[in-house]
Enzyme design. Structure first.
Site, PDB file in Angstrom:
ATOM      1  N   LYS A 142       0.801  -1.213   0.000  1.00  0.00           N
ATOM      2  CA  LYS A 142       0.000   0.000   0.000  1.00  0.00           C
ATOM      3  C   LYS A 142       0.840   1.273   0.000  1.00  0.00           C
ATOM      4  CE  LYS A 142      -3.827  -0.794  -0.581  1.00  0.00           C
ATOM      5  NZ  LYS A 142      -5.004  -1.206   0.130  1.00  0.00           N
TER       6      LYS A 142
HETATM    7  N1  PMP Z   1      -3.002  -7.622   1.513  1.00  0.00           N
HETATM    8  C1  PMP Z   1      -2.933  -6.673   2.444  1.00  0.00           C
HETATM    9  C2  PMP Z   1      -2.352  -7.010   3.803  1.00  0.00           C
HETATM   10  C3  PMP Z   1      -3.439  -5.399   2.167  1.00  0.00           C
HETATM   11  O1  PMP Z   1      -3.399  -4.437   3.107  1.00  0.00           O
HETATM   12  C4  PMP Z   1      -3.993  -5.141   0.891  1.00  0.00           C
HETATM   13  C5  PMP Z   1      -4.571  -3.792   0.573  1.00  0.00           C
HETATM   14  N2  PMP Z   1      -5.792  -3.532   1.246  1.00  0.00           N
HETATM   15  C6  PMP Z   1      -4.045  -6.152  -0.056  1.00  0.00           C
HETATM   16  C7  PMP Z   1      -3.522  -7.386   0.298  1.00  0.00           C
HETATM   17  C8  PMP Z   1      -4.692  -5.980  -1.422  1.00  0.00           C
HETATM   18  O2  PMP Z   1      -4.121  -5.033  -2.267  1.00  0.00           O
HETATM   19  P1  PMP Z   1      -5.036  -4.161  -3.256  1.00  0.00           P
HETATM   20  O3  PMP Z   1      -5.723  -3.120  -2.422  1.00  0.00           O
HETATM   21  O4  PMP Z   1      -4.066  -3.574  -4.232  1.00  0.00           O
HETATM   22  O5  PMP Z   1      -6.039  -5.057  -3.887  1.00  0.00           O
END
Ligand code: PMP
Length: 342
Positions: A43
Site C-alpha cells: 500500500k
Molecule cells: N493484503 C494486504 C495485507 C493489504 O493491506 C492489501 C490492501 N488492502 C491487499 C492485500 C490488497 O491489495 P489491493 O488493495 O491492491 O487489492
C-alpha cells in the site's frame, strides 16, 4: 542507486525471490515481497500514487488535510507519504483491525478515528465521507481511484515484466483488497504477456467474485450495501464487505482467468511455513496468496513458472491469530536447555 532525496524514492522495486523448500519439484515458484517497501506493504505504492496524482490535478492543495477509510496498510502508507510531504492525515478504521496498525499510524503523526467492527468497511467509508464533506478534506477514495491501479501499472507491473523478460511466466497469483494491484498489473500482463494466467484468490468465507452475485452500487461507483456473500475472515486487507470499483472493473475487463477460494487456516499455515522453511516473514494475506500459488502448482504442468504477490510484513500481526500459538514464556524444552547448564 542507493542514495535517495526522500524516503518516497524507496517505494517499489521490490525483490522477486525463488521458493526453494516449499515448492513442489516440478514447478518454479517465485514470490514478490512487498514487505520491502519502506513501511512494509504494497500500500506504500497506492499512497504515493494517489497523493502525487492529487497534487498534479490540483485536487490536493499545500497543507490540506487528507482522509481515508482503511484496514490499516493504506493508512500506514499514507501516514508516511503525508509526513514526508507535510499534509495532515486522518484515518478512519474499524476497531477490529490489529492494534499495532493504529499505533503505527499515530506514531507517524496521523489521527485515527475508530468505527465499530459491526459497521464493517462500509461503516468506515460513511464516516470518512462525512468528515471529508464537513471539513473540506481530500478523501483519497482508494477503492475507486484510478491512480491506485495506474501506479501499479507503472511500477509493480513494469518490475514484473523486467524480472521475467525473455523467460516464461505461466501464472501470476494475487488477492484483492481495493483491486488496485489486480487491475493495474492485470491489464499490463494481458497486453504484454497474454500467455500469463491471472489467478485471483479470495477468502473461502467471503468468495464474493465466485458467488457471481453483483455488488449493489451508488451512482458514483461506491458500494451501496454489503455484498450478500461476505462473512468475516482472517485475511486483513483482503476482500472487504463489498466488491470495490477497481476490483469490479478488473473482473468486467476479463483480467481474472482463474478464481480460487482460500480457507483461513491455510493462509495462517502458509504464512508460518514461509517464515520457518524459507525465512520469508510476511503477513496473512501473503500466506493466503501463497496457499493459492501452491494450489495452482499442484496441477500445473512440469516446468511451469508461477509468481505470487506477498503484500505485507508479518510484523503487522503480532496481536492477531497468526501469533496466537507463539508462546511468550519458555517452553519445557527451552527450560530444559537452560537447566542443562545450571
Ligand atoms: N493484503 C494486504 C495485507 C493489504 O493491506 C492489501 C490492501 N488492502 C491487499 C492485500 C490488497 O491489495 P489491493 O488493495 O491492491 O487489492
Amino acid at each position: 542507486m542507493a542514495r535517495y532525496d526522500s524516503i518516497l524514492g524507496t517505494v517499489g522495486r521490490t525483490p522477486v525471490v525463488r521458493i526453494n523448500r516449499l515448492a513442489p519439484a516440478h514447478v518454479d515458484l517465485f514470490v514478490k515481497i512487498e514487505a520491502f517497501n519502506p513501511l512494509g506493504s504494497v500500500k506504500d505504492r497506492l499512497a504515493l500514487g494517489v497523493i502525487e496524482a492529487a497534487e498534479r490535478s490540483g485536487a490536493l492543495k499545500p497543507g490540506q488535510t487528507v482522509i481515508e477509510a482503511t484496514s490499516g496498510n493504506t493508512g500506514i502508507g499514507l501516514a508516511m507519504v503525508c509526513a514526508a510531504k507535510g499534509y495532515p492525515l486522518v484515518i478512519v478504521m474499524a476497531d477490529s483491525f490489529s492494534v499495532e496498525r493504529r499505533k503505527l499510524m499515530r506514531f507517524l503523526g496521523a489521527k485515527v478515528v475508530l468505527t465499530p467492527a459491526a459497521r464493517r468497511a462500509i461503516g468506515m467509508l460513511e464516516v470518512a465521507v462525512a468528515l471529508a464533506e464537513k471539513n473540506g478534506w481530500l478523501l483519497t477514495r482508494q477503492f475507486e481511484n484510478e491512480a491506485n491501479a495506474d501506479f501499479h501499472a507503472q511500477t509493480t507491473a513494469q518490475e514484473i515484466l523486467a524480472d521475467f523478460a525473455g523467460e516464461r511466466l505461466d501464472y501470476w497469483v494475487t488477492g484483492y483488497g481495493t483491486g488496485g494491484t489486480l487491475k493495474g498489473v492485470g491489464r499490463v500482463l494481458k497486453a504484454e504477456r497474454p500467455e500469463t494466467r491471472v489467478v485471483v484468490c479470495e477468502p473461502a468465507d467471503a468468495a464474493l467474485l465466485a458467488s457471481g452475485e453483483a455488488q449493489p452500487v451508488n451512482p458514483d461507483g461506491s458500494p451501496a450495501t454489503s455484498h450478500p456473500a461476505w462473512k468475516p475472515h482472517p485475511m486483513q486487507g483482503w476482500t472487504p464487505d463489498f466488491i470495490g470499483k477497481l476490483t469490479g472493473d478488473a473482473v468486467s475487463m476479463g483480467l481474472a482467468d482463474t478464481l480460487l477460494s482460500i480457507p483461513g487456516p491455510d493462509a495462517l499455515r502458509c504464512s508460518r511455513e514461509l517464515a520457518q522453511k524459507e525465512g520469508i516473514f510476511v503477513g496473512i494475506t501473503a500466506g493466503a496468496t501463497f496457499a493459492g500459488a501452491l494450489q495452482i502448482a499442484e496441477t500445473a504442468p512440469a516446468g511451469a513458472r508461477i509468481l505470487a504477490m506477498l503484500p505485507d510484513t508479518g510484523e503487522r500481526y503480532l496481536s492477531t491469530p497468526l501469533f496466537a500459538d507463539v508462546p511468550v514464556d519458555m517452553t519445557e524444552e527451552e527450560q530444559a536447555l537452560l537447566a542443562s547448564v545450571q
